[in-house]
Design a protein around this motif. Structure first.
Motif, mmCIF file in Angstrom:
data_model
loop_
_atom_site.group_PDB
_atom_site.id
_atom_site.type_symbol
_atom_site.label_atom_id
_atom_site.label_comp_id
_atom_site.label_asym_id
_atom_site.label_seq_id
_atom_site.Cartn_x
_atom_site.Cartn_y
_atom_site.Cartn_z
ATOM 1 N N THR A 54 0.940 -1.043 -0.072
ATOM 2 C CA THR A 54 0.588 0.074 0.421
ATOM 3 C C THR A 54 0.322 1.108 0.002
ATOM 4 O O THR A 54 1.781 1.234 0.613
ATOM 5 C CB THR A 54 -0.989 0.009 1.387
ATOM 6 O OG1 THR A 54 0.118 -0.313 2.320
ATOM 7 C CG2 THR A 54 -1.573 -1.154 1.178
ATOM 8 N N LYS A 55 0.520 1.830 -0.723
ATOM 9 C CA LYS A 55 1.216 3.565 -0.682
ATOM 10 C C LYS A 55 0.487 4.637 0.437
ATOM 11 O O LYS A 55 -0.392 4.899 -0.654
ATOM 12 C CB LYS A 55 1.584 3.889 -2.101
ATOM 13 C CG LYS A 55 2.711 3.093 -2.775
ATOM 14 C CD LYS A 55 2.355 3.049 -4.621
ATOM 15 C CE LYS A 55 3.113 2.726 -5.320
ATOM 16 N NZ LYS A 55 3.528 3.117 -7.149
ATOM 17 N N ILE A 56 1.103 4.943 0.700
ATOM 18 C CA ILE A 56 0.840 6.182 1.741
ATOM 19 C C ILE A 56 1.787 7.568 1.297
ATOM 20 O O ILE A 56 2.419 7.388 1.243
ATOM 21 C CB ILE A 56 1.117 5.534 3.642
ATOM 22 C CG1 ILE A 56 0.670 4.676 3.087
ATOM 23 C CG2 ILE A 56 0.269 7.118 3.666
ATOM 24 C CD1 ILE A 56 0.395 4.390 5.090
ATOM 25 N N ARG A 57 0.420 8.167 0.504
ATOM 26 C CA ARG A 57 0.820 9.983 0.039
ATOM 27 C C ARG A 57 0.685 10.739 1.649
ATOM 28 O O ARG A 57 -0.578 10.460 1.941
ATOM 29 C CB ARG A 57 -0.166 9.823 -1.262
ATOM 30 C CG ARG A 57 1.064 9.146 -2.294
ATOM 31 C CD ARG A 57 0.226 9.276 -3.458
ATOM 32 N NE ARG A 57 0.850 8.055 -4.269
ATOM 33 C CZ ARG A 57 0.143 8.536 -6.063
ATOM 34 N NH1 ARG A 57 -0.235 9.439 -6.653
ATOM 35 N NH2 ARG A 57 1.024 7.469 -6.610
#
Length: 152
Positions: free
Chosen positions: A148-151
């Motif tokens: 999961t990419k957390i921006r």
């Protein structure tokens, strides 16, 4: 010694890992087949404190050879079947199997290097793979993991 430590720090490419698996698997299969079947070397008949009859010893010889077909099939099919943690456990299991198989083959001449000595030397590669954890292909490193990419 320092070059060996530097070598262990780098992660090999996936093709290098797959080629090394293939070569080690073929050496083990070819060496065991030649020594146990063609040369008809003897193995111990005492397995886990149970005396095995001579007719079953041939089946055990073929079992020793057939175990190493599994890594070759994984190489050919390029599949990941287990997570990274279980792959490391599988590497240590291969190490234990190599030690066990090399202890069960009876040396017929103490002055020559035979297949039992070769397998006893090859267990070192399995220990290095287990300790470093770098002999797992990139595809299998992320097997069953959600990224999961957390921006921010």
């Amino acid at each position: 010694m320092m070059w060996f430590i530097k070598f262990l720090q780098k992660r090999p490419s996936d093709t290098t890992i797959m080629i090394a698996r293939m070569i080690v698997g073929m050496i083990i299969i070819g060496g065991l087949y030649y020594n146990l079947i063609v040369q008809w070397d003897k193995i111990e008949s005492n397995f886990f404190w149970i005396e095995v009859s001579p007719q079953y010893l041939l089946y055990i010889k073929y079992l020793f050879i057939a175990i190493w077909i599994i890594p070759l099939m994984i190489w050919v099919l390029n599949i990941c079947v287990i997570r990274k943690k279980w792959m490391k456990i599988l590497q240590i299991t291969a190490w234990v199997l190599l030690i066990y198989i090399s202890s069960k083959i009876l040396p017929w001449d103490a002055n020559k290097l035979d297949i039992d000595s070769l397998i006893a030397i090859l267990w070192f590669a399995s220990v290095v793979c287990w300790i470093t954890g770098k002999c797992i292909t990139g595809k299998c490193l992320k097997f069953w993991e959600t990224i999961t990419k957390i921006r921010v």
